[in-house]
Design an enzyme around this catalytic site. Structure first.
Site, short mmCIF file in Angstrom:
data_model
loop_
_atom_site.label_atom_id
_atom_site.label_comp_id
_atom_site.label_asym_id
_atom_site.label_seq_id
_atom_site.Cartn_x
_atom_site.Cartn_y
_atom_site.Cartn_z
N GLU A 1 0.74 -1.37 0.08
CA GLU A 1 -0.14 -0.12 0.03
C GLU A 1 0.93 1.46 0.03
OE1 GLU A 1 -0.59 -2.69 1.82
OE2 GLU A 1 -2.64 -3.26 1.71
N PHE B 1 -12.17 -6.52 13.95
CA PHE B 1 -11.08 -7.07 13.20
C PHE B 1 -10.68 -6.10 12.24
CE2 PHE B 1 -9.79 -9.42 9.32
CZ PHE B 1 -8.51 -10.08 9.74
N GLN B 2 -9.36 -5.89 11.92
CA GLN B 2 -8.65 -4.96 11.14
C GLN B 2 -9.17 -3.70 11.18
OE1 GLN B 2 -8.64 -6.57 7.08
NE2 GLN B 2 -6.71 -7.61 7.67
N LYS C 1 -17.78 0.17 5.81
CA LYS C 1 -17.93 -0.82 5.06
C LYS C 1 -19.45 -0.80 4.67
CE LYS C 1 -17.61 -5.51 3.42
NZ LYS C 1 -17.05 -7.01 3.70
N MET D 1 24.35 8.19 2.56
CA MET D 1 24.22 9.47 3.19
C MET D 1 24.47 9.50 4.70
SD MET D 1 23.62 12.48 2.91
CE MET D 1 22.72 13.05 1.27
C1 LIG Z 1 18.63 14.08 1.91
C2 LIG Z 1 18.14 15.09 1.72
C3 LIG Z 1 19.06 16.36 1.62
C4 LIG Z 1 18.28 17.72 1.37
N1 LIG Z 1 18.99 18.63 1.02
C5 LIG Z 1 18.24 19.82 0.58
C6 LIG Z 1 19.02 20.83 -0.02
O1 LIG Z 1 20.35 20.84 0.08
N2 LIG Z 1 18.52 21.88 -0.56
C7 LIG Z 1 17.10 22.07 -0.58
O2 LIG Z 1 16.48 22.96 -1.07
N3 LIG Z 1 16.41 21.12 -0.08
C8 LIG Z 1 17.02 19.87 0.45
N4 LIG Z 1 16.35 18.89 0.96
C9 LIG Z 1 14.75 19.21 0.96
C10 LIG Z 1 14.18 19.83 2.13
O3 LIG Z 1 13.99 18.97 3.31
C11 LIG Z 1 12.81 20.51 1.96
O4 LIG Z 1 11.81 19.53 1.47
C12 LIG Z 1 12.83 21.60 0.75
O5 LIG Z 1 13.91 22.33 0.74
C13 LIG Z 1 11.70 22.20 0.87
O6 LIG Z 1 11.38 23.12 -0.53
P1 LIG Z 1 10.40 24.38 -0.57
O7 LIG Z 1 11.00 25.52 0.53
O8 LIG Z 1 10.56 24.83 -1.97
O9 LIG Z 1 9.17 23.79 -0.06
P2 LIG Z 1 8.03 23.08 -0.49
O10 LIG Z 1 8.28 21.90 0.57
O11 LIG Z 1 8.10 22.68 -1.72
O12 LIG Z 1 6.60 23.95 -0.14
C14 LIG Z 1 6.35 24.63 -1.03
C15 LIG Z 1 5.67 25.86 -0.29
O13 LIG Z 1 5.11 26.62 -1.50
C16 LIG Z 1 3.91 27.18 -0.92
N5 LIG Z 1 2.99 26.98 -2.01
C17 LIG Z 1 2.36 25.63 -2.73
N6 LIG Z 1 1.62 26.00 -3.53
C18 LIG Z 1 1.56 27.38 -3.77
C19 LIG Z 1 1.02 28.29 -4.83
N7 LIG Z 1 0.25 27.81 -5.74
N8 LIG Z 1 1.21 29.43 -4.75
C20 LIG Z 1 2.17 30.06 -3.53
N9 LIG Z 1 2.71 29.30 -2.67
C21 LIG Z 1 2.55 27.71 -2.94
C22 LIG Z 1 3.34 26.32 0.26
O14 LIG Z 1 2.65 26.75 1.08
C23 LIG Z 1 4.73 25.86 0.78
O15 LIG Z 1 4.93 26.98 1.75
C24 LIG Z 1 16.84 17.86 1.33
C25 LIG Z 1 16.23 16.73 1.42
C26 LIG Z 1 16.59 15.35 1.87
C27 LIG Z 1 15.77 14.26 1.97
C1 LIG Z 2 12.43 5.19 5.42
C2 LIG Z 2 13.73 5.80 5.58
N1 LIG Z 2 14.50 5.40 6.59
C3 LIG Z 2 15.70 5.81 6.95
C4 LIG Z 2 16.13 6.91 6.30
C5 LIG Z 2 17.55 7.81 6.82
N2 LIG Z 2 18.41 7.71 5.71
C6 LIG Z 2 18.56 8.79 4.84
S1 LIG Z 2 19.60 8.32 3.43
C7 LIG Z 2 19.72 6.89 3.88
C8 LIG Z 2 20.76 5.90 3.14
C9 LIG Z 2 20.14 5.60 1.95
O1 LIG Z 2 21.12 4.58 1.26
P1 LIG Z 2 21.17 4.27 -0.31
O2 LIG Z 2 19.57 4.12 -0.99
O3 LIG Z 2 21.90 3.14 -0.57
O4 LIG Z 2 21.55 5.69 -0.96
P2 LIG Z 2 22.95 6.41 -0.57
O5 LIG Z 2 22.94 7.47 0.21
O6 LIG Z 2 23.91 5.17 -0.65
O7 LIG Z 2 23.25 6.99 -2.29
C10 LIG Z 2 19.03 6.45 5.23
C11 LIG Z 2 19.32 5.25 5.80
C12 LIG Z 2 15.16 7.48 5.46
N3 LIG Z 2 15.42 8.62 4.74
N4 LIG Z 2 14.13 6.86 5.09
#
Ligand SMILES: Cc1cc2nc3c(=O)[nH]c(=O)nc-3n(C[C@H](O)[C@H](O)[C@H](O)COP(=O)(O)OP(=O)(O)OC[C@H]3O[C@@H](n4cnc5c(N)ncnc54)[C@H](O)[C@@H]3O)c2cc1C
Ligand SMILES: Cc1ncc(C[n+]2csc(CCOP(=O)(O)OP(=O)(O)O)c2C)c(N)n1
Ligand SMILES: [Mg+2]
Lengths: 586, 163
Positions: free
Chosen positions: A50, A112-113, A162, A478
């Site tokens: 799911e 159940f469920q 349901k 990471m």
């Molecule tokens: C491993 C990892 C590393 C990351 N590193 C980075 C990084 O280096 N740099 C980075 O940028 N992010 C990074 N992120 C992502 C970060 O966590 C955020 O998800 C991201 O930065 C949010 O993006 P955003 O500010 O564009 O907001 P979003 O989450 O895209 O939010 C959108 C915003 O726009 C508004 N909005 C939506 N629709 C409209 C509309 N029609 N008109 C006006 N406003 C609207 C919403 O209200 C909201 O405030 C990383 C994530 C991970 C998992």
């Molecule tokens: C569901 C979930 N569990 C744990 C994490 C924490 N986490 C972030 S990056 C990462 C490693 C991902 O490994 P891989 O898919 O091999 O990517 P790589 O960083 O090696 O490119 C983990 C465990 C997460 N983001 N999501």
């Protein structure tokens, strides 16, 4: 004529123009599945878990202008869906998730469920409903779609008991919906818009920071026009990639924790910042006090007032839909005789170019080890920059964001806010169904892919010929990187031992598997995977990449945007760096 | 700073949990919360007393407004308002304390609404501060039980919260 609740649901979905629903059957939704069986207007996609149904529906929304729909049964079906719902919620993705619930007399009896789906999902939905009365079913579905896609978009859960699906009622679908307590704003305040334009025209070091709101709000054209008209540098967040063309000179790359040197330095040093549908996330600006330590005026456009002044106070807050607000700003700009300060702008660009010249995305090429960055660059070249790219979470996600230049919005689909490993493959399937003619690639890691690898089976059943590029570094890379930088290289549980033979896995599911171990084979392999021969096939590419590669630049915890950890070549002193051939960056 | 928020929301199952869930999920404080239906049976009126910096209160107001079932939110602190809370307090009333308790109730304009040989139950209405002052004023050892409703608030004068 009276029809069953299940039929009412199906008819309502048809009225909403639903083409696909992603789901998995079970006791509480049997009536609904029977009604689905007896119709042929939309198609049901049977996933293998799911969570994947919800990610696929989510990516269907992300890559189109439609609202994805998922259907799950009560109990474990519902709880399995929660990660997917939270993923969509954090990234503001419109979606409707329908869950079965035990019959109304059984609610609260530990039946159940039975789980309290409305209670469990309350903190991670835009809204949710429990339908206990068949007379309210059609209007609830109408409301669910309306709420999901208007204002700040988000997932809406409709939990249906349901007995409601079995009860009979007349079907009539409302034409429109009015919710007195929910009136999203679209137009921005004219006075504020005028002020914003004035500030931008007077700026000495203007900068435009564009987020996911511009992608979701279909405002890429307005963003692009504004950036060009003003002649200013622009950056996108991870969620905003593609809102401004990634291959354009005025684009400085992504900003934030793994943003480019120039994008982050400009963010820190600008004097007027226009934030467009971006929410000053902690992974973007890191520490607010340090960010604001360099004084700047901030204009913040967001449809959700609670995004404004949440982490950073705005000088000119504009609540409204980006597309509308930007259109009005453009109109004012075109009508104005005032032009930006050309001299100041030239000096600003000179500074920006000096930062850009430091080539923060350069990496040491290798003849022996496959560099993950090189795989992404090659993918970019082979697909002509045109593919829809999904990703999982980890280092590979960052390299995908840094090295694939997205020129179009809705071309890059990833879990940014929740960072959900396991998103990539089901998302690719959803995106392929929404865009049957598009080339869809999923950039993943050997860790992430195993979180939803069972979806290779779904891909087979529904002929979604996505191309999976697994950057297999044998590490939860990471995590390993953080352990290297911040935990004295104690690689606690981040090594992936006992990895399966991915080629055989792919083949066992009826797909094409490829293992690529030499840098010289990267390009030929990708060309083959994307060739006519494999047009109709899912190809799984297992790239054995350099295990020790890290993502740079990096803004460490508690550091400011101008205090990045830089890649080795930028840490060197003197002439050597200046003489380097940066050819591999173009 | 202490703020008193007035919220008009749809009188629907689950609406209250959304509000309460929001406060706990985002780490906001609830000092007191009262809710009941209004003259319009489809609407509930809620008063929440909370505290936090101006930034936090602004976020709370915005987050509340974002809830689909919330019709309107006002911060009563922004202008003149009246607030009332009711307390039922059961005290020991024997010997010379009996007379003393009666006197205290009178001073605070409370009413004795239940009497036994050994106890009085006093109903007291006023600002939360006044109820607190009553508790401070009587000897702790005589208090057997207190029940407070939490504050309800309304704007002064012509200012109304309605749809
Ligand atoms: C491993 C990892 C590393 C990351 N590193 C980075 C990084 O280096 N740099 C980075 O940028 N992010 C990074 N992120 C992502 C970060 O966590 C955020 O998800 C991201 O930065 C949010 O993006 P955003 O500010 O564009 O907001 P979003 O989450 O895209 O939010 C959108 C915003 O726009 C508004 N909005 C939506 N629709 C409209 C509309 N029609 N008109 C006006 N406003 C609207 C919403 O209200 C909201 O405030 C990383 C994530 C991970 C998992
Ligand atoms: C569901 C979930 N569990 C744990 C994490 C924490 N986490 C972030 S990056 C990462 C490693 C991902 O490994 P891989 O898919 O091999 O990517 P790589 O960083 O090696 O490119 C983990 C465990 C997460 N983001 N999501
Ligand atoms: Mg890995």
């Amino acid at each position: 004529m009276q029809i069953s609740g299940a039929e009412i649901l199906v008819r309502s979905l048809q009225e909403e123009g639903v083409e696909f629903i992603f789901g998995y059957p079970g006791g509480a939704v049997l009536e609904i599945y029977d009604a689905i069986f007896r119709q042929n207007q939309f198609k049901h996609v049977l996933v293998r878990h799911e969570q994947a149904a919800v990610h696929a529906a989510d990516a269907y929304s992300r890559s189109s202008d439609k609202v994805g729909v998922a259907l799950v049964t009560s109990g474990p079906g519902a709880t399995n869906a929660v990660t997917g719902i939270a993923t969509a919620y954090m990234d503001s993705i419109p979606m409707v998730v329908i869950s079965g619930q035990v019959p109304t007399p059984a609610i609260g009896m530990d039946a159940f469920q039975e789980v309290d789906m409305v209670g469990i999902t309350r903190p991670c939905v835009k809204h949710n409903f429990l339908v206990k009365d068949v007379t309210e079913l059609a209007s609830t579905i109408k409301k669910a779609f309306y709420i999901a896609k208007t204002g700040r978009p988000g997932p809406v859960v409709v939990d249906i008991a349901k007995d409601v699906t079995q009860a009979k009622h007349e079907f009539s679908y409302p034409d429109s919906v009015q919710i007195r307590s929910y009136v999203p704003v679209t137009r921005g305040h004219p006075g504020q818009i005028k002020k914003a334009v004035g500030l931008l025209l007077e700026a000495k070091r203007p900068y435009i920071y564009v987020g996911g709101g511009a992608v979701q709000g279909n405002a890429a054209a307005e963003v692009t026009e504004l950036v060009r008209l003003l002649g200013v540098p622009c950056t996108n967040t991870l969620m905003g990639l593609g809102a401004y063309p990634g291959s354009d000179r005025q684009f400085l790359g992504m900003l934030g924790m793994h943003g480019t040197y120039e994008a982050n330095m400009a963010m820190q040093n600008c004097d007027v910042l226009l934030a467009v549908g971006a929410r000053f996330d902690d992974r973007v600006i890191s520490v607010p006090s340090h960010f604001l330590g360099a004084p700047k005026k901030i204009i913040h456009i967001d449809v959700d007032p609670s995004s404004i002044a949440k982490r950073v106070k705005a000088d000119v807050p504009i609540v409204g839909d980006v597309k509308h607000v930007l259109a009005e700003m453009l109109e004012l700009l075109r009508a104005s005789s005032q032009r930006p300060d050309a001299q100041a702008l030239a000096a600003w660009w000179q500074q920006v170019e000096a930062w850009r010249d430091r080539k923060s995305l350069w990496y040491q090429p290798s003849d022996e080890l496959i560099k993950p960055q090189h795989v992404v660059q090659t993918l970019y070249e082979v697909t002509g920059g045109n593919a829809i790219v999904t990703s999982d979470v980890g280092q590979h996600q960052m390299w995908a964001a840094q090295y694939y230049k997205f020129d179009r919005p809705k071309q890059w689909l990833n879990s940014g806010g929740l960072g959900t490993m396991g998103f990539g493959l089901p998302a690719a399937i959803g995106a392929q169904l929404a865009n049957p003619d598009a080339t869809v690639a999923c950039i993943t890691g050997e860790g992430s892919i195993q979180m939803n690898i069972q979806e290779l089976s779904t891909a087979k059943q529904y002929h979604t010929p996505v191309k999976v590029l697994s950057l297999n570094n044998r590490y939860l890379g990471m995590v390993r990187q953080w352990q290297e930088f911040f935990y004295g290289t104690r690689y606690s549980e981040s090594y992936m031992d006992a990895l399966p033979d991915f080629v055989k896995i792919a083949e066992a599911y009826g797909h094409v598997g490829m293992k690529i171990e030499n840098p010289a084979d990267v390009e030929p392999a990708i060309r083959e995977a994307f060739s006519q021969k494999n047009r109709e096939r899912l190809v799984f590419m297992d790239f054995r990449t350099d295990q020790s590669e890290n993502v740079f630049p990096m803004v460490g915890n508690g550091k400011g945007l101008d205090q990045m950890d830089l890649p080795p070549h930028m840490r060197e002193q003197g002439g050597e760096a200046a003489d380097r051939d940066y050819g591999n960056l173009c | 700073m202490r703020h008193i928020l007035s919220i008009l929301l749809e009188n629907e199952a689950g609406a209250l949990s959304r509000v309460v869930g929001l406060f706990s999920a985002r780490g906001y404080n609830i000092d007191s919360l009262t809710v009941s239906t209004t003259e319009d049976a489809t609407l509930s009126r809620m008063t929440i007393v909370t505290h936090g910096s101006d930034e936090v209160i602004e976020q709370i107001t915005k987050q509340l407004n974002k809830l689909i079932e919330v019709v309107k939110v006002i911060d009563l602190n922004e202008s003149e308002h009246i607030e009332r809370e009711m307390m039922l307090i059961k005290v020991r009333a024997t010997g010379k304390e009996r007379e003393e308790m009666k006197r205290m109730a009178d001073i605070f304009r409370g009413r004795i609404i239940d009497v036994t040989e050994k106890t009085y139950t006093i109903e007291l209405t006023g600002t939360s501060d006044k109820l607190g002052a009553f508790i401070e004023a009587v000897d702790r050892s005589v208090i057997l039980e207190t029940v407070r409703t939490g504050a309800s608030g309304i704007g002064r004068g012509e200012r109304i919260l309605k749809i």
